[in-house]
Scaffold this active site. Structure first.
Site, PDB file in Angstrom:
ATOM      1  CE1 TYR A   1      -2.135  12.022 -12.980  1.00 48.78           C
ATOM      2  CE2 TYR A   1      -3.222  14.127 -12.650  1.00 48.78           C
ATOM      3  CZ  TYR A   1      -2.068  13.385 -12.775  1.00 48.78           C
ATOM      4  OH  TYR A   1      -0.839  14.013 -12.688  1.00 48.78           O
TER       5      TYR A   1
ATOM      6  CB  SER B   1      -1.186  16.426 -10.022  1.00 54.44           C
ATOM      7  OG  SER B   1      -1.867  17.296 -10.880  1.00 54.44           O
TER       8      SER B   1
HETATM    9  N1  LIG Z   1       4.312  16.309 -16.519  1.00 58.66           N
HETATM   10  C1  LIG Z   1       3.634  17.163 -15.763  1.00 58.66           C
HETATM   11  O1  LIG Z   1       3.521  18.351 -16.112  1.00 58.66           O
HETATM   12  C2  LIG Z   1       3.036  16.706 -14.439  1.00 58.66           C
HETATM   13  C3  LIG Z   1       2.213  17.597 -13.725  1.00 58.66           C
HETATM   14  C4  LIG Z   1       1.681  17.179 -12.505  1.00 58.66           C
HETATM   15  C5  LIG Z   1       2.007  15.932 -11.983  1.00 58.66           C
HETATM   16  N2  LIG Z   1       2.805  15.089 -12.700  1.00 58.66           N
HETATM   17  C6  LIG Z   1       3.122  13.771 -12.120  1.00 58.66           C
HETATM   18  O2  LIG Z   1       4.475  13.449 -12.363  1.00 58.66           O
HETATM   19  C7  LIG Z   1       4.615  12.049 -12.578  1.00 58.66           C
HETATM   20  C8  LIG Z   1       5.283  11.794 -13.925  1.00 58.66           C
HETATM   21  O3  LIG Z   1       4.482  12.347 -14.955  1.00 58.66           O
HETATM   22  P1  LIG Z   1       4.960  12.357 -16.478  1.00 58.66           P
HETATM   23  O4  LIG Z   1       4.246  13.490 -17.114  1.00 58.66           O
HETATM   24  O5  LIG Z   1       6.417  12.270 -16.536  1.00 58.66           O
HETATM   25  O6  LIG Z   1       4.276  10.991 -17.002  1.00 58.66           O
HETATM   26  P2  LIG Z   1       4.748   9.991 -18.179  1.00 58.66           P
HETATM   27  O7  LIG Z   1       3.480   9.382 -18.697  1.00 58.66           O
HETATM   28  O8  LIG Z   1       5.645  10.688 -19.131  1.00 58.66           O
HETATM   29  O9  LIG Z   1       5.582   8.901 -17.384  1.00 58.66           O
HETATM   30  C9  LIG Z   1       4.945   7.984 -16.542  1.00 58.66           C
HETATM   31  C10 LIG Z   1       5.769   6.721 -16.518  1.00 58.66           C
HETATM   32  O10 LIG Z   1       5.117   5.782 -15.658  1.00 58.66           O
HETATM   33  C11 LIG Z   1       5.188   4.508 -16.282  1.00 58.66           C
HETATM   34  N3  LIG Z   1       4.120   3.644 -15.782  1.00 58.66           N
HETATM   35  C12 LIG Z   1       2.811   3.677 -16.108  1.00 58.66           C
HETATM   36  N4  LIG Z   1       2.164   2.685 -15.491  1.00 58.66           N
HETATM   37  C13 LIG Z   1       3.078   2.022 -14.740  1.00 58.66           C
HETATM   38  C14 LIG Z   1       3.008   0.899 -13.899  1.00 58.66           C
HETATM   39  N5  LIG Z   1       1.857   0.244 -13.689  1.00 58.66           N
HETATM   40  N6  LIG Z   1       4.142   0.471 -13.295  1.00 58.66           N
HETATM   41  C15 LIG Z   1       5.331   1.109 -13.509  1.00 58.66           C
HETATM   42  N7  LIG Z   1       5.442   2.170 -14.312  1.00 58.66           N
HETATM   43  C16 LIG Z   1       4.331   2.627 -14.926  1.00 58.66           C
HETATM   44  C17 LIG Z   1       5.057   4.790 -17.763  1.00 58.66           C
HETATM   45  O11 LIG Z   1       5.518   3.712 -18.558  1.00 58.66           O
HETATM   46  C18 LIG Z   1       5.896   6.045 -17.904  1.00 58.66           C
HETATM   47  O12 LIG Z   1       7.244   5.737 -18.160  1.00 58.66           O
HETATM   48  C19 LIG Z   1       3.210  11.457 -12.487  1.00 58.66           C
HETATM   49  O13 LIG Z   1       2.988  10.977 -11.184  1.00 58.66           O
HETATM   50  C20 LIG Z   1       2.315  12.642 -12.766  1.00 58.66           C
HETATM   51  O14 LIG Z   1       1.046  12.500 -12.182  1.00 58.66           O
HETATM   52  C21 LIG Z   1       3.307  15.441 -13.926  1.00 58.66           C
END
Ligand SMILES: NC(=O)c1ccc[n+]([C@@H]2O[C@H](COP(=O)([O-])OP(=O)(O)OC[C@H]3O[C@@H](n4cnc5c(N)ncnc54)[C@H](O)[C@@H]3O)[C@@H](O)[C@H]2O)c1
Length: 272
Positions: free
Chosen positions: A163, A150
């Site tokens: 994070y 990120s």
């Molecule tokens: N959404 C964004 O705009 C954004 C921006 C930058 C980075 N990211 C990165 O993208 C990735 C996905 O983000 P998102 O927004 O879809 O998050 P989200 O919270 O919607 O999804 C995360 C998923 O990970 C699962 N999870 C949590 N702990 C876990 C564990 N211990 N074992 C297995 N699964 C587990 C959750 O149940 C969930 O389904 C992350 O790595 C996040 O840091 C997202």
């Protein structure tokens, strides 16, 4: 039989019961991959998997806590038993719920349990999945490992200390994969993901974020999944050990750009 660019490949996407991971699972399946939907939320993983199967894809749900080495080992063993191979690992899982965010604050107010959880899931989880995926990938002499990071792992912000530091550390992992296993066919890359909202956010917040993008709009989950698909496929065969930034230019401009643009507009000058 799919003729997509991932036809015949087996892809594990962690944290794919929701959010960007679920979209990645859908896009990889659309491109022909057999997808393993891994999540700590078994029901969410099953829902995504059922939809993939209903669309004609081959998919399997595995309820796994990626921070547990025993659970990760068992998950990889299930993948081997069902599909016999592993081509793509997308380390997407992260702990991001409201409770975690409220406790993972600025340094002086940081709840150390939240810090430990961020490191355990986001960083240790990715390391564990990578550790146990590599031997399977080595059997076929090929594999692509992707790490979701990120902008918060690159630039300072007011909160989310655990994070941010976990995401910064993740940027080292593709270099280690490349250096240690590149000669044996395994590539490692990270994606520095920008804001790709999946739920409505306050308009005032969206305006600030939009102003700071060098694209007309913010990102979408599909745009991030397309980058994952690129890194998963042979189209990126010569790309390894790097972090690819997919953030609409959010981190590529001078910190003063937005204020300067407003100033020039006020002074009646255009061109920025
Ligand atoms: N959404 C964004 O705009 C954004 C921006 C930058 C980075 N990211 C990165 O993208 C990735 C996905 O983000 P998102 O927004 O879809 O998050 P989200 O919270 O919607 O999804 C995360 C998923 O990970 C699962 N999870 C949590 N702990 C876990 C564990 N211990 N074992 C297995 N699964 C587990 C959750 O149940 C969930 O389904 C992350 O790595 C996040 O840091 C997202």
């Amino acid at each position: 039989m799919s003729t997509g660019k991932l036809a015949g490949r087996v892809a594990v996407v962690t944290g794919s019961g929701n959010g960007l991971g679920a979209e990645c699972a859908r896009v990889l399946a659309e491109l022909g991959a057999r997808v393993v939907v891994v999540d700590i939320d078994g029901e969410a993983a099953a829902t995504v998997t059922d939809a993939l199967v209903a669309s004609g894809a081959q998919a399997m749900a595995v309820c796994t806590d990626v921070s547990s080495e025993d659970a990760v080992q068992a998950m990889i063993a299930e993948v081997k038993a069902r599909f016999g191979r592993l081509d793509v690992l997308h380390n997407n899982a992260a702990v991001l719920g409201a409770e975690q965010r409220n406790r993972d604050r600025d340094l002086a107010n940081l709840d150390m349990q939240a810090w430990d959880r961020a490191i355990a899931v986001n960083l240790r989880g990715a390391v564990l999945c990578t550790k146990h995926a590599i031997p399977l990938m080595l059997e076929q002499g090929k594999g692509s490992i992707i790490f979701a990071t990120s902008g918060l792992g690159m630039q300072g912000d007011m909160s989310l200390t655990g994070y941010a530091t976990s995401k910064a550390a993740l940027m080292m992992l593709p270099k280690l994969v490349a250096a240690q296993y590149g000669k044996r066919g395994i590539r490692g890359n990270a994606i520095q993901i920008g804001l790709a909202p999946q739920h409505p956010l306050p308009e005032a917040l969206l305006d600030i974020m939009r102003d700071n993008h060098c694209t007309p709009e913010l990102g979408t989950p599909r745009q991030i999944a397309d980058v994952v698909a690129f890194l998963a496929s042979d189209e990126s065969a010569f790309v390894t050990g790097t972090t690819l930034v997919a953030d609409g230019g959010f981190s590529s401009h001078t910190p003063s750009l937005v204020a300067m643009r407003a100033l020039f507009e006020k002074l009646g000058r255009s061109g920025l």
